[in-house]
Design a protein around this motif. Structure first.
Motif, PDB file in Angstrom:
ATOM      1  N   LYS A  47     -38.833   4.680  37.644  1.00  0.00           N
ATOM      2  CA  LYS A  47     -39.262   3.587  38.275  1.00  0.00           C
ATOM      3  C   LYS A  47     -38.037   3.171  39.107  1.00  0.00           C
ATOM      4  O   LYS A  47     -36.867   3.357  38.738  1.00  0.00           O
ATOM      5  CB  LYS A  47     -39.801   2.539  37.491  1.00  0.00           C
ATOM      6  N   GLY A  48     -38.379   2.602  40.087  1.00  0.00           N
ATOM      7  CA  GLY A  48     -37.394   1.919  40.945  1.00  0.00           C
ATOM      8  C   GLY A  48     -36.680   3.018  42.096  1.00  0.00           C
ATOM      9  O   GLY A  48     -37.497   3.926  42.360  1.00  0.00           O
ATOM     10  N   THR A  49     -35.697   2.680  42.797  1.00  0.00           N
ATOM     11  CA  THR A  49     -35.219   3.404  43.959  1.00  0.00           C
ATOM     12  C   THR A  49     -34.377   4.663  43.419  1.00  0.00           C
ATOM     13  O   THR A  49     -33.992   4.647  42.181  1.00  0.00           O
ATOM     14  CB  THR A  49     -33.780   2.479  44.575  1.00  0.00           C
ATOM     15  N   PHE A  50     -34.623   5.684  43.859  1.00  0.00           N
ATOM     16  CA  PHE A  50     -33.992   7.075  43.724  1.00  0.00           C
ATOM     17  C   PHE A  50     -34.634   7.492  42.459  1.00  0.00           C
ATOM     18  O   PHE A  50     -33.760   7.806  41.586  1.00  0.00           O
ATOM     19  CB  PHE A  50     -32.524   7.053  43.692  1.00  0.00           C
ATOM     20  N   ALA A  51     -35.881   7.164  41.982  1.00  0.00           N
ATOM     21  CA  ALA A  51     -36.430   7.694  40.624  1.00  0.00           C
ATOM     22  C   ALA A  51     -36.111   9.164  40.010  1.00  0.00           C
ATOM     23  O   ALA A  51     -36.100  10.196  41.197  1.00  0.00           O
ATOM     24  CB  ALA A  51     -37.980   7.447  40.905  1.00  0.00           C
ATOM     25  N   ASN A  52     -35.595   9.225  39.296  1.00  0.00           N
ATOM     26  CA  ASN A  52     -35.316  10.454  38.213  1.00  0.00           C
ATOM     27  C   ASN A  52     -34.216  11.173  38.930  1.00  0.00           C
ATOM     28  O   ASN A  52     -33.807  12.387  38.515  1.00  0.00           O
ATOM     29  CB  ASN A  52     -36.580  11.479  38.421  1.00  0.00           C
ATOM     30  N   SER A  53     -33.533  10.565  40.026  1.00  0.00           N
ATOM     31  CA  SER A  53     -32.585  11.252  40.639  1.00  0.00           C
ATOM     32  C   SER A  53     -31.027  11.077  39.921  1.00  0.00           C
ATOM     33  O   SER A  53     -30.789  10.023  39.115  1.00  0.00           O
ATOM     34  CB  SER A  53     -32.436  10.594  41.873  1.00  0.00           C
ATOM     35  N   VAL A  54     -30.075  12.183  40.146  1.00  0.00           N
ATOM     36  CA  VAL A  54     -28.846  11.843  39.566  1.00  0.00           C
ATOM     37  C   VAL A  54     -27.867  11.407  40.713  1.00  0.00           C
ATOM     38  O   VAL A  54     -27.972  12.071  41.862  1.00  0.00           O
ATOM     39  CB  VAL A  54     -28.456  13.237  39.187  1.00  0.00           C
ATOM     40  N   VAL A  55     -27.287  10.188  40.452  1.00  0.00           N
ATOM     41  CA  VAL A  55     -26.668   9.705  41.528  1.00  0.00           C
ATOM     42  C   VAL A  55     -25.207   9.199  40.840  1.00  0.00           C
ATOM     43  O   VAL A  55     -24.982   9.188  39.571  1.00  0.00           O
ATOM     44  CB  VAL A  55     -27.500   8.363  41.958  1.00  0.00           C
ATOM     45  N   PHE A  56     -24.199   8.668  41.769  1.00  0.00           N
ATOM     46  CA  PHE A  56     -23.089   8.031  41.401  1.00  0.00           C
ATOM     47  C   PHE A  56     -23.519   6.574  41.065  1.00  0.00           C
ATOM     48  O   PHE A  56     -24.431   6.151  41.558  1.00  0.00           O
ATOM     49  CB  PHE A  56     -22.144   8.172  42.598  1.00  0.00           C
ATOM     50  N   PRO A  57     -22.527   5.825  40.133  1.00  0.00           N
ATOM     51  CA  PRO A  57     -23.150   4.595  40.279  1.00  0.00           C
ATOM     52  C   PRO A  57     -22.720   3.672  41.505  1.00  0.00           C
ATOM     53  O   PRO A  57     -21.924   3.961  42.380  1.00  0.00           O
ATOM     54  CB  PRO A  57     -21.879   4.124  39.106  1.00  0.00           C
ATOM     55  N   GLY A  58     -23.540   2.550  41.651  1.00  0.00           N
ATOM     56  CA  GLY A  58     -23.474   1.668  42.847  1.00  0.00           C
ATOM     57  C   GLY A  58     -24.617   1.035  42.976  1.00  0.00           C
ATOM     58  O   GLY A  58     -25.861   0.967  42.203  1.00  0.00           O
ATOM     59  N   PRO A 224     -18.562  19.296  39.662  1.00  0.00           N
ATOM     60  CA  PRO A 224     -19.661  19.205  40.872  1.00  0.00           C
ATOM     61  C   PRO A 224     -20.676  20.576  40.870  1.00  0.00           C
ATOM     62  O   PRO A 224     -21.685  20.491  41.060  1.00  0.00           O
ATOM     63  CB  PRO A 224     -18.511  19.049  42.391  1.00  0.00           C
ATOM     64  N   GLN A 225     -19.955  21.747  40.853  1.00  0.00           N
ATOM     65  CA  GLN A 225     -20.555  22.990  40.853  1.00  0.00           C
ATOM     66  C   GLN A 225     -21.765  23.098  39.599  1.00  0.00           C
ATOM     67  O   GLN A 225     -22.831  23.433  40.007  1.00  0.00           O
ATOM     68  CB  GLN A 225     -19.735  24.228  40.927  1.00  0.00           C
ATOM     69  N   GLU A 226     -21.535  22.616  38.668  1.00  0.00           N
ATOM     70  CA  GLU A 226     -22.428  22.723  37.586  1.00  0.00           C
ATOM     71  C   GLU A 226     -23.701  21.735  37.999  1.00  0.00           C
ATOM     72  O   GLU A 226     -24.976  22.149  37.623  1.00  0.00           O
ATOM     73  CB  GLU A 226     -21.908  22.142  36.220  1.00  0.00           C
ATOM     74  N   VAL A 227     -23.557  20.463  38.438  1.00  0.00           N
ATOM     75  CA  VAL A 227     -24.472  19.753  39.100  1.00  0.00           C
ATOM     76  C   VAL A 227     -25.233  20.499  39.887  1.00  0.00           C
ATOM     77  O   VAL A 227     -26.420  20.439  39.910  1.00  0.00           O
ATOM     78  CB  VAL A 227     -24.058  18.345  39.269  1.00  0.00           C
ATOM     79  N   LEU A 228     -24.691  20.957  40.991  1.00  0.00           N
ATOM     80  CA  LEU A 228     -25.228  21.703  41.966  1.00  0.00           C
ATOM     81  C   LEU A 228     -26.102  22.921  41.562  1.00  0.00           C
ATOM     82  O   LEU A 228     -27.241  23.228  42.221  1.00  0.00           O
ATOM     83  CB  LEU A 228     -24.231  22.001  43.247  1.00  0.00           C
ATOM     84  N   ASN A 229     -25.716  23.487  40.649  1.00  0.00           N
ATOM     85  CA  ASN A 229     -26.361  24.964  40.015  1.00  0.00           C
ATOM     86  C   ASN A 229     -27.323  24.503  39.156  1.00  0.00           C
ATOM     87  O   ASN A 229     -27.955  25.450  38.822  1.00  0.00           O
ATOM     88  CB  ASN A 229     -25.294  25.828  39.384  1.00  0.00           C
ATOM     89  N   SER A 230     -27.717  23.452  38.922  1.00  0.00           N
ATOM     90  CA  SER A 230     -28.536  23.090  37.643  1.00  0.00           C
ATOM     91  C   SER A 230     -29.931  22.594  38.499  1.00  0.00           C
ATOM     92  O   SER A 230     -30.028  22.544  39.731  1.00  0.00           O
ATOM     93  CB  SER A 230     -28.180  21.525  37.035  1.00  0.00           C
ATOM     94  N   GLU A 231     -30.887  22.146  37.712  1.00  0.00           N
ATOM     95  CA  GLU A 231     -32.247  21.677  38.310  1.00  0.00           C
ATOM     96  C   GLU A 231     -32.229  20.361  38.306  1.00  0.00           C
ATOM     97  O   GLU A 231     -33.449  19.739  38.666  1.00  0.00           O
ATOM     98  CB  GLU A 231     -33.262  22.470  37.268  1.00  0.00           C
ATOM     99  N   ARG A 232     -31.285  19.499  38.493  1.00  0.00           N
ATOM    100  CA  ARG A 232     -31.249  17.932  38.386  1.00  0.00           C
ATOM    101  C   ARG A 232     -31.532  17.567  39.932  1.00  0.00           C
ATOM    102  O   ARG A 232     -31.501  18.176  40.936  1.00  0.00           O
ATOM    103  CB  ARG A 232     -29.718  17.510  38.088  1.00  0.00           C
ATOM    104  N   LYS A 233     -32.203  16.458  40.068  1.00  0.00           N
ATOM    105  CA  LYS A 233     -32.838  16.054  41.320  1.00  0.00           C
ATOM    106  C   LYS A 233     -31.701  15.308  42.074  1.00  0.00           C
ATOM    107  O   LYS A 233     -31.043  14.293  41.294  1.00  0.00           O
ATOM    108  CB  LYS A 233     -33.983  15.128  41.115  1.00  0.00           C
ATOM    109  N   LEU A 234     -31.262  15.711  43.258  1.00  0.00           N
ATOM    110  CA  LEU A 234     -30.267  14.976  43.908  1.00  0.00           C
ATOM    111  C   LEU A 234     -30.609  14.709  45.224  1.00  0.00           C
ATOM    112  O   LEU A 234     -31.434  15.113  45.990  1.00  0.00           O
ATOM    113  CB  LEU A 234     -29.137  16.139  44.106  1.00  0.00           C
ATOM    114  N   GLN A 235     -29.925  13.547  45.848  1.00  0.00           N
ATOM    115  CA  GLN A 235     -30.185  12.998  47.107  1.00  0.00           C
ATOM    116  C   GLN A 235     -29.371  13.648  47.987  1.00  0.00           C
ATOM    117  O   GLN A 235     -28.155  14.221  47.683  1.00  0.00           O
ATOM    118  CB  GLN A 235     -30.334  11.343  47.232  1.00  0.00           C
ATOM    119  N   PRO A 236     -29.608  13.926  49.244  1.00  0.00           N
ATOM    120  CA  PRO A 236     -28.778  14.644  50.074  1.00  0.00           C
ATOM    121  C   PRO A 236     -27.236  13.929  50.332  1.00  0.00           C
ATOM    122  O   PRO A 236     -26.365  14.925  50.314  1.00  0.00           O
ATOM    123  CB  PRO A 236     -29.412  14.120  51.614  1.00  0.00           C
TER     124      PRO A 236
END
Length: 354
Positions: A47-58, A224-236
């Motif tokens: 729920k909320g902004t950028f739902a289910n996404s992996v993000v930096f804190p902010g 960083p590369q492990e995150v990019l190689n995974s199935e985690r949902k990322l914003q541009p």
């Protein structure tokens, strides 16, 4: 001239937190891009902004983040107005988020990044050192031993209570250990828009305990590369910054570079949407398809009757994200950023996005 009249976004700040990885983990990880550091990441709720996404804190900046009470607190630790001048060099790149009183805005947005990181994860990037006692250490200070549940709840309800926390615990936000990294504006095509200043900071050790807020379902320290190689949902912006970071393998080299380039500023990264015959691409500044004048509130989408590959092959300078069927790749070709990490000429594939 770029148009910001009647802006339809909110200003915000994000913090990219790094820490060195231990030698045991380094020796057994072959898929981690050979970097010697991890990045603090959080997964948002459904729920909320950028739902289910992996993000930096902010999060969104508040007016109190620029309160005069902060100036009074910093002065009580020996700082003067001159100490804030390092945030912005004269005659340098100044994106819109810093245009009006850039030094004041830098202070405000740095405090936003620190406050939101504490609210969301319980990591309090603050210092107790007086100005005359500070050394040239590029790492940020962290205050522990704070009642996280109590103070996170208070600061979440009233952002001004971060000042009260600092006064009671005799500390101040370690804004000099945050380095300005980039600036992204959400495209007009999305319902919620943010003009976000990204900062980077490194801490010596991972905290023994972090307490995430109700907005966060998972907290991870990953290269960083492990995150990019995974199935985690990322914003541009996360995709771009993780790829950029992966080009520097050593944390000491990275944080030294971040400190040096911080005062130079950066151009605003605004993805300009172009529809092609077989997908969508998001042109970034420096790309041949990027217009000379951008209206950030114009929702008209440009259409070109060519495939994404044809558009790439017909362009000399390429700096874009290409999107097909939920799979995206960042393409760099003959693009050199000003005062920033230069990435290879290639198509960076293999990551999942929103």
């Amino acid at each position: 001239m770029k148009n910001i009249i009647g802006k339809s976004w909110r200003d915000s700040a994000s913090l990219i937190v790094l820490t060195k990885r231990n030698s045991e983990v380094l020796s057994r990880a072959e898929d981690r891009g050979n970097v010697n550091y991890d990045i603090l990441l959080q997964t948002r709720t459904s729920k909320g902004t950028f739902a289910n996404s992996v993000v930096f804190p902010g999060g969104v900046t508040e007016s109190v983040d620029g309160s005069s009470r902060w100036w009074d607190l910093f002065r009580s630790f020996g700082y003067s107005n001159k100490d804030f001048e390092v945030f912005h060099r004269p005659n340098t790149i100044t994106s819109e988020i810093f245009k009006n009183n850039p030094i004041q805005r830098h202070l405000q947005l740095r405090i936003t990044a620190i406050r939101e990181t504490f609210e969301e994860l319980g990591l309090l990037i603050c210092s107790r050192d007086r100005k005359e006692s500070r050394d040239d250490n590029l790492y940020a200070n962290v205050i522990e031993g704070v009642d996280l549940k109590h103070w996170q709840n208070r600061v979440s309800k009233n952002p001004e209570d971060l000042i009260t926390l600092c006064e009671e615990h005799q500390c101040y936000p370690d804004i000099w250990s945050l380095y300005y990294w980039s600036n992204w504006l959400t495209p007009i095509t999305l319902p919620k828009r943010f003009d976000t200043a990204f900062f980077i900071a490194a801490i010596k050790n991972k905290p023994e305990y972090l307490r995430s807020s109700s907005e966060v379902v998972e907290v991870e320290w990953l290269p960083p590369q492990e995150v990019l190689n995974s199935e985690r949902k990322l914003q541009p912006p996360q995709v771009y910054e993780l790829l950029r970071l992966s080009h520097v393998k050593d944390i000491e080299e990275l944080i030294t570079f971040a400190c040096e380039r911080s005062g130079h500023g950066t151009h605003l990264s605004y993805p300009f949407v172009v529809k092609a015959k077989d997908g969508v691409l998001f042109a970034l500044p420096g790309d041949d398809l990027y217009p000379s004048s951008v209206d950030y509130n114009d929702n008209t989408t440009k259409y070109i009757d060519q495939t994404i590959l044809e558009l790439r092959e017909s362009s000399k300078s390429v700096h874009r994200i290409e999107s097909k069927k939920n799979s995206r790749c960042l393409v760099i070709q003959n693009y050199k950023p000003e005062h920033h990490i230069e990435m290879e000429n290639k198509a960076y594939k293999g990551f999942t996005t929103a």
